[in-house]
Motif scaffolding. Structure first.
Motif, PDB file in Angstrom:
ATOM      1  N   SER A   1      19.683  37.156  40.736  1.00  0.00           N
ATOM      2  CA  SER A   1      18.912  37.614  41.889  1.00  0.00           C
ATOM      3  C   SER A   1      18.350  38.989  41.572  1.00  0.00           C
ATOM      4  CB  SER A   1      19.791  37.683  43.143  1.00  0.00           C
ATOM      5  OG  SER A   1      20.697  38.764  43.039  1.00  0.00           O
TER       6      SER A   1
ATOM      7  N   VAL B   1      18.567  41.614  43.339  1.00  0.00           N
ATOM      8  CA  VAL B   1      19.581  42.633  43.630  1.00  0.00           C
ATOM      9  C   VAL B   1      20.574  42.734  42.471  1.00  0.00           C
ATOM     10  CG1 VAL B   1      21.353  43.373  45.237  1.00  0.00           C
ATOM     11  CG2 VAL B   1      19.345  42.168  46.086  1.00  0.00           C
TER      12      VAL B   1
ATOM     13  N   ALA C   1      19.003  44.427  39.592  1.00  0.00           N
ATOM     14  CA  ALA C   1      18.869  45.868  39.846  1.00  0.00           C
ATOM     15  C   ALA C   1      20.194  46.583  39.609  1.00  0.00           C
ATOM     16  CB  ALA C   1      18.387  46.100  41.268  1.00  0.00           C
ATOM     17  N   LEU C   2      21.292  45.951  40.000  1.00  0.00           N
ATOM     18  CA  LEU C   2      22.605  46.560  39.780  1.00  0.00           C
ATOM     19  C   LEU C   2      22.940  46.633  38.296  1.00  0.00           C
ATOM     20  CD1 LEU C   2      24.698  44.972  42.684  1.00  0.00           C
ATOM     21  CD2 LEU C   2      23.874  47.320  42.498  1.00  0.00           C
TER      22      LEU C   2
ATOM     23  N   VAL D   1      24.383  49.849  52.124  1.00  0.00           N
ATOM     24  CA  VAL D   1      23.264  48.909  52.211  1.00  0.00           C
ATOM     25  C   VAL D   1      22.507  49.207  53.499  1.00  0.00           C
ATOM     26  CG1 VAL D   1      22.570  46.496  52.430  1.00  0.00           C
ATOM     27  CG2 VAL D   1      24.465  47.132  50.903  1.00  0.00           C
TER      28      VAL D   1
ATOM     29  N   MET E   1      17.319  40.098  52.280  1.00  0.00           N
ATOM     30  CA  MET E   1      17.541  40.873  51.064  1.00  0.00           C
ATOM     31  C   MET E   1      18.806  41.711  51.171  1.00  0.00           C
ATOM     32  SD  MET E   1      16.345  41.381  48.016  1.00  0.00           S
ATOM     33  CE  MET E   1      14.588  41.031  47.960  1.00  0.00           C
TER      34      MET E   1
ATOM     35  N   ALA F   1      22.126  41.752  48.882  1.00  0.00           N
ATOM     36  CA  ALA F   1      22.657  43.001  48.332  1.00  0.00           C
ATOM     37  C   ALA F   1      24.153  43.119  48.587  1.00  0.00           C
ATOM     38  CB  ALA F   1      21.917  44.191  48.945  1.00  0.00           C
TER      39      ALA F   1
ATOM     40  N   VAL G   1      21.500  50.679  48.420  1.00  0.00           N
ATOM     41  CA  VAL G   1      20.507  49.615  48.294  1.00  0.00           C
ATOM     42  C   VAL G   1      19.776  49.523  49.631  1.00  0.00           C
ATOM     43  CG1 VAL G   1      20.055  47.185  47.842  1.00  0.00           C
ATOM     44  CG2 VAL G   1      21.936  48.337  46.658  1.00  0.00           C
TER      45      VAL G   1
ATOM     46  N   ALA H   1      16.707  47.807  51.889  1.00  0.00           N
ATOM     47  CA  ALA H   1      15.805  46.652  51.946  1.00  0.00           C
ATOM     48  C   ALA H   1      15.495  46.328  53.398  1.00  0.00           C
ATOM     49  CB  ALA H   1      16.435  45.454  51.248  1.00  0.00           C
TER      50      ALA H   1
ATOM     51  N   ILE I   1      18.606  52.266  45.081  1.00  0.00           N
ATOM     52  CA  ILE I   1      17.801  51.098  44.721  1.00  0.00           C
ATOM     53  C   ILE I   1      16.949  50.728  45.926  1.00  0.00           C
ATOM     54  CG2 ILE I   1      17.849  48.690  43.967  1.00  0.00           C
ATOM     55  CD1 ILE I   1      20.645  49.267  42.799  1.00  0.00           C
TER      56      ILE I   1
ATOM     57  N   LEU J   1      14.414  48.256  47.357  1.00  0.00           N
ATOM     58  CA  LEU J   1      13.851  46.924  47.162  1.00  0.00           C
ATOM     59  C   LEU J   1      12.860  46.552  48.248  1.00  0.00           C
ATOM     60  CD1 LEU J   1      17.092  44.996  46.115  1.00  0.00           C
ATOM     61  CD2 LEU J   1      15.360  46.050  44.647  1.00  0.00           C
TER      62      LEU J   1
END
Length: 459
Positions: free
Chosen positions: A240, A242, A245-246, A259, A265, A269, A319, A321, A344, A346
């Motif tokens: 995915s 996410v 990205a990790l 988060v 999304m 995450a 994260v 989103a 991050i 997204l």
């Protein structure tokens, strides 16, 4: 065939209240295509993320665009995700030189003044990224799509034309199947795209804008997307966005994570962070109840957005989103860091002020930076296998017994219905009875068409 747009086809302000049919300009023959499908596309890899942010239509704006398009085209599908906006049309009712009915107006949308629309021609003269030819596709519909989009997103037509890529016929079919197989995603093998395409098709069905062309092509694309996952494991390469990205962010085991958001999304995450074995997870959202429901699924805690400055000072990974149209995280909200903070972002438009990336001990990963980091992620063997699947699917649709037969059958049913309706008009003098009879005839024809071709016509 791929091209960019050359001229304006809509009046200065008014939108039509009904479909219209125009003639091709004198001396100009429309190009023929085996599949009457076209797409105007804005997507990662061809369109800068900074520009895609302005095209992130959601809610009423996205629904309004779909309604606008159905006034001009018999079939419409709008695929809108975090990194693409693609508008597929078929059964075109617009040709270069058409004049529209301007009896209805939507004057609250973007300014598409004569200066903007006339400038679109010169701006579109240079091919968009990925285009192989400049010039009009032979249909006026591509210009109409851009002008309708301009009214909804507030951008001049000329700017849209600079970044739009247009495919028609078999190239449009190939592009949609490529997208469904995850080969055109920021993350090769993106697991979400098949579901997103299915939702876009369901929205088209709800508006009765999914006719036989879209039905055939979309179902083939969805089937190919599932096969790419089942037979070739394209999703195993990708995971995915996410999760990828990790991986770029580095080890996060035992770290505290935040988060921001509670949508699809954000759910991905939270799940990815839990799989990465982070320590505490905090879910912050505008709707605390939604954030709490998401947090409860993985044993996390919830917080309102107002507490972001507190949590941003103590977590290690963020994260974000959300679907916000403005920055959720800004530099003043983040205190000076002694330990590293990975953020991050997204979201599209971005949730995080880019200036935060310049802070000491803060690492900001955006969709744009991830695109570079994730380039070349899938094995050549896997990609080649899925590309062969795309080729086979396109060839199957191009077979004479496939789409052409469906369209011919639909046309034959429409002709039969028209003939029978004329007979009923002559035989039934009572207006109410005649109307009921013709409506029943139309419903019967539509049901037969659905059973035979899998798609109902627009009523």
């Amino acid at each position: 065939m791929s091209s960019t747009l050359q001229q304006s086809y809509l009046p200065d302000r008014a939108l039509p209240s009904r479909p219209f049919v125009g003639a091709v300009q004198a001396g100009q023959a429309p190009r023929t295509t085996t599949t009457p499908l076209a797409v105007v596309a804005f997507s990662q890899g061809r369109t800068p993320f900074a520009f895609l942010e302005h095209l992130a239509l959601t809610g009423d704006a996205l629904t309004g665009l779909r309604h606008d398009l159905t006034a001009f085209f018999g079939e419409v599908l709008v695929l809108a995700t975090c990194n693409r906006l693609e508008i597929y049309t078929a059964d075109r009712s617009v040709s270069p030189g058409s004049t529209a009915d301007t009896s209805a107006a939507d004057t609250s949308a973007a300014d598409t003044s004569a200066a903007d629309t006339s400038a679109a021609g010169s701006a579109a003269g240079s091919s968009a990224a990925g285009s192989s030819a400049s010039g009009d596709t032979g249909f006026g519909g591509d210009g109409v799509v851009l002008e309708l989009l301009a009214r909804r997103c507030g951008l001049p037509v000329r700017q849209l034309a600079e970044h739009a890529t247009v495919w028609s016929g078999e190239d449009a079919v190939r592009h949609l199947i490529t997208v469904a197989c995850g080969l055109d995603s920021l993350l090769i093998g993106d697991q979400q795209i098949v579901g997103q395409l299915r939702q876009a098709y369901q929205a088209a069905q709800h508006l009765q804008s999914a006719g036989p062309v879209l039905h055939q092509v979309v179902q083939a694309a969805l089937q190919a997307g599932r096969a790419a996952k089942r037979e070739h494991g394209i999703d195993e390469v990708a995971g995915s966005l996410v999760g990828a990205a990790l991986e770029v962010a580095g080890p996060v085991r035992g770290q505290q994570a935040l988060v921001i958001g509670s949508g699809s999304m954000a759910r991905l995450a939270v799940a990815a962070l839990r799989r990465a074995d982070v320590g505490e997870i905090i879910v912050a959202g505008r709707d605390v109840d939604n954030a709490r429901r998401l947090a409860d699924q993985v044993g996390a805690s919830a917080a309102p957005l107002g507490m972001l400055p507190i949590h941003l000072g103590r977590v290690d990974v963020v994260v974000s989103a959300t679907s916000a149209r403005h920055h959720i995280v800004t530099p003043p909200m983040v205190p000076a860091r002694v330990t590293p903070l990975t953020v991050i972002d997204l979201a599209l438009p971005g949730d995080v002020d880019p200036a935060l990336g310049g802070r000491r001990n803060v690492r900001l990963l955006t969709l744009d930076t991830l695109r570079t980091s994730l380039a070349g992620q899938a094995s050549t063997t896997t990609v080649q296998a899925v590309q062969q699947l795309v080729d086979a699917t396109v060839q199957g649709l191009a077979a004479p017994s496939s789409l052409a037969t469906t369209l011919a059958l639909r046309q034959h049913l429409a002709d039969l219905e028209a003939g029978e309706a004329a007979w009923l008009t002559r035989k039934i003098s009572d207006p109410d009875a005649r109307q009921l009879a013709t409506q029943a005839l139309h419903r019967l024809t539509a049901k037969i068409a659905h059973d035979l071709t899998g798609s109902r016509g627009r009523s």
